[in-house]
Design an enzyme around this catalytic site. Structure first.
Site, PDB file in Angstrom:
ATOM      1  N   GLY A  42     -89.408 -19.330  36.478  1.00  0.00           N
ATOM      2  CA  GLY A  42     -88.147 -18.705  36.425  1.00  0.00           C
ATOM      3  C   GLY A  42     -87.346 -19.561  37.565  1.00  0.00           C
ATOM      4  CB  ILE A 188     -74.557 -17.066  47.985  1.00  0.00           C
ATOM      5  CG1 ILE A 188     -75.232 -17.874  46.703  1.00  0.00           C
ATOM      6  CG2 ILE A 188     -75.458 -16.924  49.149  1.00  0.00           C
ATOM      7  CD1 ILE A 188     -76.018 -18.802  47.103  1.00  0.00           C
ATOM      8  CB  VAL A 242     -68.151 -23.229  60.388  1.00  0.00           C
ATOM      9  CG1 VAL A 242     -69.291 -23.712  61.751  1.00  0.00           C
ATOM     10  CG2 VAL A 242     -67.906 -21.900  60.360  1.00  0.00           C
ATOM     11  CG  HIS A 450     -62.423  10.199  26.746  1.00  0.00           C
ATOM     12  ND1 HIS A 450     -61.701   9.654  27.621  1.00  0.00           N
ATOM     13  CD2 HIS A 450     -62.477  11.517  26.902  1.00  0.00           C
ATOM     14  CE1 HIS A 450     -61.235  10.559  28.776  1.00  0.00           C
ATOM     15  NE2 HIS A 450     -61.821  11.470  28.161  1.00  0.00           N
TER      16      HIS A 450
HETATM   17  P1  FAD Z   1     -83.393 -23.812  38.823  1.00  0.00           P
HETATM   18  O1  FAD Z   1     -83.373 -22.446  38.790  1.00  0.00           O
HETATM   19  O2  FAD Z   1     -83.168 -24.209  40.447  1.00  0.00           O
HETATM   20  O3  FAD Z   1     -84.736 -24.383  38.555  1.00  0.00           O
HETATM   21  C1  FAD Z   1     -85.340 -25.707  38.807  1.00  0.00           C
HETATM   22  C2  FAD Z   1     -86.869 -25.405  38.940  1.00  0.00           C
HETATM   23  O4  FAD Z   1     -87.263 -26.884  38.836  1.00  0.00           O
HETATM   24  C3  FAD Z   1     -87.202 -25.004  40.295  1.00  0.00           C
HETATM   25  O5  FAD Z   1     -88.224 -23.921  40.334  1.00  0.00           O
HETATM   26  C4  FAD Z   1     -87.825 -26.186  40.756  1.00  0.00           C
HETATM   27  O6  FAD Z   1     -88.963 -26.000  41.716  1.00  0.00           O
HETATM   28  C5  FAD Z   1     -88.258 -26.977  39.736  1.00  0.00           C
HETATM   29  N1  FAD Z   1     -88.458 -28.510  40.095  1.00  0.00           N
HETATM   30  C6  FAD Z   1     -87.535 -29.235  40.747  1.00  0.00           C
HETATM   31  N2  FAD Z   1     -87.830 -30.439  40.764  1.00  0.00           N
HETATM   32  C7  FAD Z   1     -89.200 -30.482  40.076  1.00  0.00           C
HETATM   33  C8  FAD Z   1     -90.220 -31.541  39.647  1.00  0.00           C
HETATM   34  N3  FAD Z   1     -90.041 -32.906  40.145  1.00  0.00           N
HETATM   35  N4  FAD Z   1     -91.232 -31.320  39.117  1.00  0.00           N
HETATM   36  C9  FAD Z   1     -91.638 -29.872  38.978  1.00  0.00           C
HETATM   37  N5  FAD Z   1     -90.624 -28.758  38.995  1.00  0.00           N
HETATM   38  C10 FAD Z   1     -89.390 -29.141  39.592  1.00  0.00           C
HETATM   39  N6  FAD Z   1     -76.727 -17.062  38.922  1.00  0.00           N
HETATM   40  C11 FAD Z   1     -76.077 -16.119  38.094  1.00  0.00           C
HETATM   41  O7  FAD Z   1     -75.823 -16.490  36.871  1.00  0.00           O
HETATM   42  N7  FAD Z   1     -76.270 -14.705  38.463  1.00  0.00           N
HETATM   43  C12 FAD Z   1     -76.639 -14.488  39.574  1.00  0.00           C
HETATM   44  O8  FAD Z   1     -76.587 -13.344  39.950  1.00  0.00           O
HETATM   45  C13 FAD Z   1     -77.140 -15.533  40.549  1.00  0.00           C
HETATM   46  N8  FAD Z   1     -77.502 -15.284  41.886  1.00  0.00           N
HETATM   47  C14 FAD Z   1     -78.007 -16.220  42.838  1.00  0.00           C
HETATM   48  C15 FAD Z   1     -78.191 -15.726  43.965  1.00  0.00           C
HETATM   49  C16 FAD Z   1     -78.847 -16.681  44.599  1.00  0.00           C
HETATM   50  C17 FAD Z   1     -79.121 -16.521  46.274  1.00  0.00           C
HETATM   51  C18 FAD Z   1     -78.800 -18.064  44.380  1.00  0.00           C
HETATM   52  C19 FAD Z   1     -79.376 -19.106  45.511  1.00  0.00           C
HETATM   53  C20 FAD Z   1     -78.392 -18.485  43.015  1.00  0.00           C
HETATM   54  C21 FAD Z   1     -78.003 -17.459  42.060  1.00  0.00           C
HETATM   55  N9  FAD Z   1     -77.514 -17.782  40.910  1.00  0.00           N
HETATM   56  C22 FAD Z   1     -77.217 -16.817  39.978  1.00  0.00           C
HETATM   57  C23 FAD Z   1     -77.494 -19.134  40.500  1.00  0.00           C
HETATM   58  C24 FAD Z   1     -78.898 -19.472  39.502  1.00  0.00           C
HETATM   59  O9  FAD Z   1     -80.124 -19.247  40.430  1.00  0.00           O
HETATM   60  C25 FAD Z   1     -78.790 -20.749  39.095  1.00  0.00           C
HETATM   61  O10 FAD Z   1     -77.752 -21.013  38.169  1.00  0.00           O
HETATM   62  C26 FAD Z   1     -80.110 -21.092  38.033  1.00  0.00           C
HETATM   63  O11 FAD Z   1     -81.369 -20.708  38.774  1.00  0.00           O
HETATM   64  C27 FAD Z   1     -80.050 -22.601  37.540  1.00  0.00           C
HETATM   65  O12 FAD Z   1     -81.323 -22.673  36.757  1.00  0.00           O
HETATM   66  P2  FAD Z   1     -81.944 -24.125  36.621  1.00  0.00           P
HETATM   67  O13 FAD Z   1     -83.036 -23.810  35.491  1.00  0.00           O
HETATM   68  O14 FAD Z   1     -80.887 -25.155  36.245  1.00  0.00           O
HETATM   69  O15 FAD Z   1     -82.388 -24.523  37.897  1.00  0.00           O
HETATM   70  P1  NAD Z   2     -69.814 -21.181  46.469  1.00  0.00           P
HETATM   71  O1  NAD Z   2     -69.290 -22.973  46.088  1.00  0.00           O
HETATM   72  O2  NAD Z   2     -69.504 -20.359  45.380  1.00  0.00           O
HETATM   73  O3  NAD Z   2     -69.057 -21.014  47.829  1.00  0.00           O
HETATM   74  C1  NAD Z   2     -69.015 -21.522  48.918  1.00  0.00           C
HETATM   75  C2  NAD Z   2     -67.738 -21.254  49.885  1.00  0.00           C
HETATM   76  O4  NAD Z   2     -67.977 -21.876  51.048  1.00  0.00           O
HETATM   77  C3  NAD Z   2     -66.373 -21.714  49.082  1.00  0.00           C
HETATM   78  O5  NAD Z   2     -65.686 -20.776  49.121  1.00  0.00           O
HETATM   79  C4  NAD Z   2     -65.904 -22.696  50.246  1.00  0.00           C
HETATM   80  O6  NAD Z   2     -64.584 -23.039  50.435  1.00  0.00           O
HETATM   81  C5  NAD Z   2     -66.901 -22.378  51.461  1.00  0.00           C
HETATM   82  N1  NAD Z   2     -66.858 -23.573  52.453  1.00  0.00           N
HETATM   83  C6  NAD Z   2     -67.403 -24.608  52.202  1.00  0.00           C
HETATM   84  N2  NAD Z   2     -67.594 -25.214  53.442  1.00  0.00           N
HETATM   85  C7  NAD Z   2     -67.431 -24.486  54.610  1.00  0.00           C
HETATM   86  C8  NAD Z   2     -67.251 -24.556  55.830  1.00  0.00           C
HETATM   87  N3  NAD Z   2     -67.300 -25.635  56.649  1.00  0.00           N
HETATM   88  N4  NAD Z   2     -66.726 -23.452  56.557  1.00  0.00           N
HETATM   89  C9  NAD Z   2     -66.343 -22.364  55.858  1.00  0.00           C
HETATM   90  N5  NAD Z   2     -66.429 -22.345  54.694  1.00  0.00           N
HETATM   91  C10 NAD Z   2     -66.804 -23.243  53.892  1.00  0.00           C
HETATM   92  O7  NAD Z   2     -71.210 -21.456  46.885  1.00  0.00           O
HETATM   93  P2  NAD Z   2     -72.444 -20.406  46.999  1.00  0.00           P
HETATM   94  O8  NAD Z   2     -71.597 -19.055  47.310  1.00  0.00           O
HETATM   95  O9  NAD Z   2     -73.204 -21.189  48.260  1.00  0.00           O
HETATM   96  O10 NAD Z   2     -73.274 -20.117  45.696  1.00  0.00           O
HETATM   97  C11 NAD Z   2     -73.843 -21.474  45.083  1.00  0.00           C
HETATM   98  C12 NAD Z   2     -73.796 -21.304  43.661  1.00  0.00           C
HETATM   99  O11 NAD Z   2     -74.725 -20.420  43.530  1.00  0.00           O
HETATM  100  C13 NAD Z   2     -72.516 -21.144  43.047  1.00  0.00           C
HETATM  101  O12 NAD Z   2     -72.522 -22.036  42.042  1.00  0.00           O
HETATM  102  C14 NAD Z   2     -72.658 -19.679  42.433  1.00  0.00           C
HETATM  103  O13 NAD Z   2     -71.982 -19.490  41.461  1.00  0.00           O
HETATM  104  C15 NAD Z   2     -73.957 -19.504  42.417  1.00  0.00           C
HETATM  105  N6  NAD Z   2     -74.603 -18.254  42.438  1.00  0.00           N
HETATM  106  C16 NAD Z   2     -74.165 -17.150  41.514  1.00  0.00           C
HETATM  107  C17 NAD Z   2     -74.017 -15.855  41.722  1.00  0.00           C
HETATM  108  C18 NAD Z   2     -73.637 -14.788  40.747  1.00  0.00           C
HETATM  109  O14 NAD Z   2     -73.338 -15.196  39.730  1.00  0.00           O
HETATM  110  N7  NAD Z   2     -73.538 -13.624  41.043  1.00  0.00           N
HETATM  111  C19 NAD Z   2     -74.585 -15.374  43.037  1.00  0.00           C
HETATM  112  C20 NAD Z   2     -75.062 -16.381  43.915  1.00  0.00           C
HETATM  113  C21 NAD Z   2     -74.752 -17.658  43.581  1.00  0.00           C
END
Ligand code: FAD
Ligand code: NAD
Length: 471
Positions: A42, A188, A242, A450
């Site tokens: 996942g 995030i 920052v 509605h």
């Molecule tokens: P990943 O989910 O990062 O999966 C990659 C996997 O590959 C990992 O488990 C890693 O361990 C494994 N891996 C890496 N290298 C190797 C290797 N060499 N060998 C074996 N395994 C390996 N997106 C949304 O759409 N909605 C959200 O609400 C949302 N919330 C988020 C909240 C947070 C806090 C964060 C950090 C991200 C969120 N995202 C959200 C973004 C979402 O998690 C990612 O876009 C998504 O997980 C990408 O999927 P992926 O499969 O490309 O990569």
């Molecule tokens: P982001 O790129 O969405 O936001 C980062 C923010 O930090 C930007 O607005 C940027 O201008 C700011 N920033 C960068 N450097 C800075 C500095 N030195 N000082 C102050 N501000 C600064 O990235 P994120 O929020 O870390 O999320 C990462 C990825 O994970 C994104 O692609 C996001 O779409 C994905 N994600 C998605 C969801 C969701 O879909 N609900 C939830 C969490 C994360």
């Protein structure tokens, strides 16, 4: 797995992109193996991303609502107490349930799950350092790279996941910090700011740009969302960068610089969350052994059919181009297998919804006003406030607006932007309309039940070419 046995498909990474591709490949009759090093399937999304964050968002919202928004509804509660460790347990249960579910789906669809770290030996061979010790080798006719992304570090502020945290640490704090400073007002940053502010922390968000939510959020919607979040108690410092951090004292000190002529300032926090974006993850993957390059932002370079320069090695998800979103990764996982099986596949990159799960939620699809202005495209806007929507008013949850953008001449839908209750579910309708090339009139002439929140979308669509009825 037998060393050297050849698979039709080897997938490196069991995140959303990789596991979905694996299940689809199993369904299509491929002999497929998926390598994941984390110890559970996942990826980021299920383990330390989408799912645990939504558990905390949902339950912290309930807590906050019980505390501050129940009496006027006729619900009187006694002693309301936060049990943070139970809140975390509930989060862990939702994660485990879902990750185990994928293991089950792997079995059901004949996917071999290899627990370990994969790296390229040559163009058809992946060596796996097994989590349980030892190694094995997998050969693949086709290989998919789906290794995802990791938090971008902030230079000079080392992440210890206790006091200086990435999203991963922010999902597991052991107590509610008195004060939390969030670097980065993207998705995030704002989701985690909401969680900890509701649980009692004093939260300040420092954002480099002039708006929260990242540049992809419609500016009017971003401003509305910021006002609402500010009322909830979150402080914002926009146009502020920052520059450095000092973790030696009791409190962490951050030096910040206002970009627009303001004075430098020192901010203090018990915990600092670094949320300045994520970067592609290819460490230890051995790309150099097969001569594959990444671009200046670390992304694996691919063509429109997800092929690297070795056509049998493809790449999907966060580790390559496009928005870092789980549903984008999932749809690429499906499309890449369709390319392998049938030679064609499809993801519409102009029609990928985005949702921020604060309360109220922010959701959008298609183009923003600022996008359209910069391209000199003539458009019209219809807006409708939730304060005029009967259901939202009845629920006493009526902050926010729906905004529909359509082509000035043809009325073709160009974008839907919502800040309001249920926005994340409601955006599916806008997404479907955009995908099918609907006009705003098509939405407006569709009967909506509605009383529902979705009537606000219908009325905003009406307002693009005529007038809404209830506003
Ligand atoms: P990943 O989910 O990062 O999966 C990659 C996997 O590959 C990992 O488990 C890693 O361990 C494994 N891996 C890496 N290298 C190797 C290797 N060499 N060998 C074996 N395994 C390996 N997106 C949304 O759409 N909605 C959200 O609400 C949302 N919330 C988020 C909240 C947070 C806090 C964060 C950090 C991200 C969120 N995202 C959200 C973004 C979402 O998690 C990612 O876009 C998504 O997980 C990408 O999927 P992926 O499969 O490309 O990569
Ligand atoms: P982001 O790129 O969405 O936001 C980062 C923010 O930090 C930007 O607005 C940027 O201008 C700011 N920033 C960068 N450097 C800075 C500095 N030195 N000082 C102050 N501000 C600064 O990235 P994120 O929020 O870390 O999320 C990462 C990825 O994970 C994104 O692609 C996001 O779409 C994905 N994600 C998605 C969801 C969701 O879909 N609900 C939830 C969490 C994360």
């Amino acid at each position: 797995s037998e060393a050297g046995e050849e698979k039709d498909l080897v997938i490196i990474g069991g995140g959303v992109a990789g596991y979905v591709a694996a299940i689809k490949a199993g369904q299509e009759g491929f002999k497929v193996a998926c390598i994941e090093k984390r110890g559970s399937l996942g990826g980021t999304c299920l383990n330390v991303g989408c799912i645990p964050s939504k558990s905390l968002l949902n339950n912290s919202h309930l807590y906050h609502q019980i505390l501050h928004d129940s009496k006027s509804r006729g619900i009187e509660v006694g002693d309301v107490k936060l049990n943070l460790s139970q809140l975390m347990k509930a989060k862990e249960q939702s994660v485990t349930g879902l990750t185990k579910g994928i293991e089950f789906l792997f079995k059901k669809n004949g996917v071999e799950y290899v627990k370990g770290t994969g790296s390229f030996v040559d163009e058809h061979t992946v060596k796996v350092d097994l989590n349980e010790g030892g190694e094995t080798t997998l050969k693949g006719k086709n290989i998919i790279i789906a290794t995802g992304s990791e938090a971008t570090p902030f230079p000079g502020l080392e992440i210890d996941e206790k006091r200086v945290v990435s999203s991963t640490g922010a999902l597991s704090l052991e107590k509610v910090p008195e004060s939390l400073v969030v670097i980065g007002g993207g998705i995030i940053g704002l989701e985690m700011a909401s969680v900890w502010s509701r649980l009692g922390a004093k939260v300040t968000v420092v954002e480099f740009l002039g708006q929260i939510g990242g540049p992809g959020m419609d500016t009017e919607i971003s401003k509305t969302a910021q006002k609402i979040l500010k009322k909830q108690g979150i402080d914002f410092k926009l146009n502020t960068k920052v520059v450095s951090g000092d973790t030696t004292g009791d409190k962490i000190k951050l030096e910040v610089d206002a970009a627009k002529g303001g004075k430098p300032e020192t901010l203090e926090g018990d915990v600092v969350l670094v949320a300045i974006g994520r970067r592609p993850y290819t460490e230890g993957l051995g790309l150099e052994n097969i001569g594959l390059d990444v671009d200046e932002r670390g992304r694996v370079v691919i063509d429109s059919e997800y092929r690297t320069k070795h056509p049998h090695i493809r790449c999907v998800g966060d580790v390559t181009f496009g928005p870092m979103l789980a549903h984008k990764a999932e749809d690429e996982g499906l499309a890449v297998v369709e390319y392998l099986k049938k030679g064609y596949g499809h993801v519409n990159y102009g029609c990928i919804p985005a949702v921020m799960y604060t309360h109220p939620e922010v959701a959008w699809v298609g183009q923003t006003e600022q996008d359209l202005k910069s391209q000199n495209i003539a458009y019209k806007v219809g807006s409708f406030p939730f304060s005029a929507n009967s259901r939202a008013k009845t629920n006493a949850d009526a902050e926010g607006i729906v905004k529909v953008i359509a082509d000035a001449e043809t009325d073709r839908l160009l974008g839907v932007h919502i800040v309001g209750p249920g926005a994340g579910e409601m955006i599916a309708e806008g997404t479907l309309a955009l995908e099918y090339g609907a006009s705003s009139e098509d939405i407006a002439r569709t009967t909506h039940a509605h009383p529902t929140l979705s009537e606000a979308l219908k009325e905003a669509a009406m307002a693009t070419y005529n007038r809404a009825i209830h506003f």
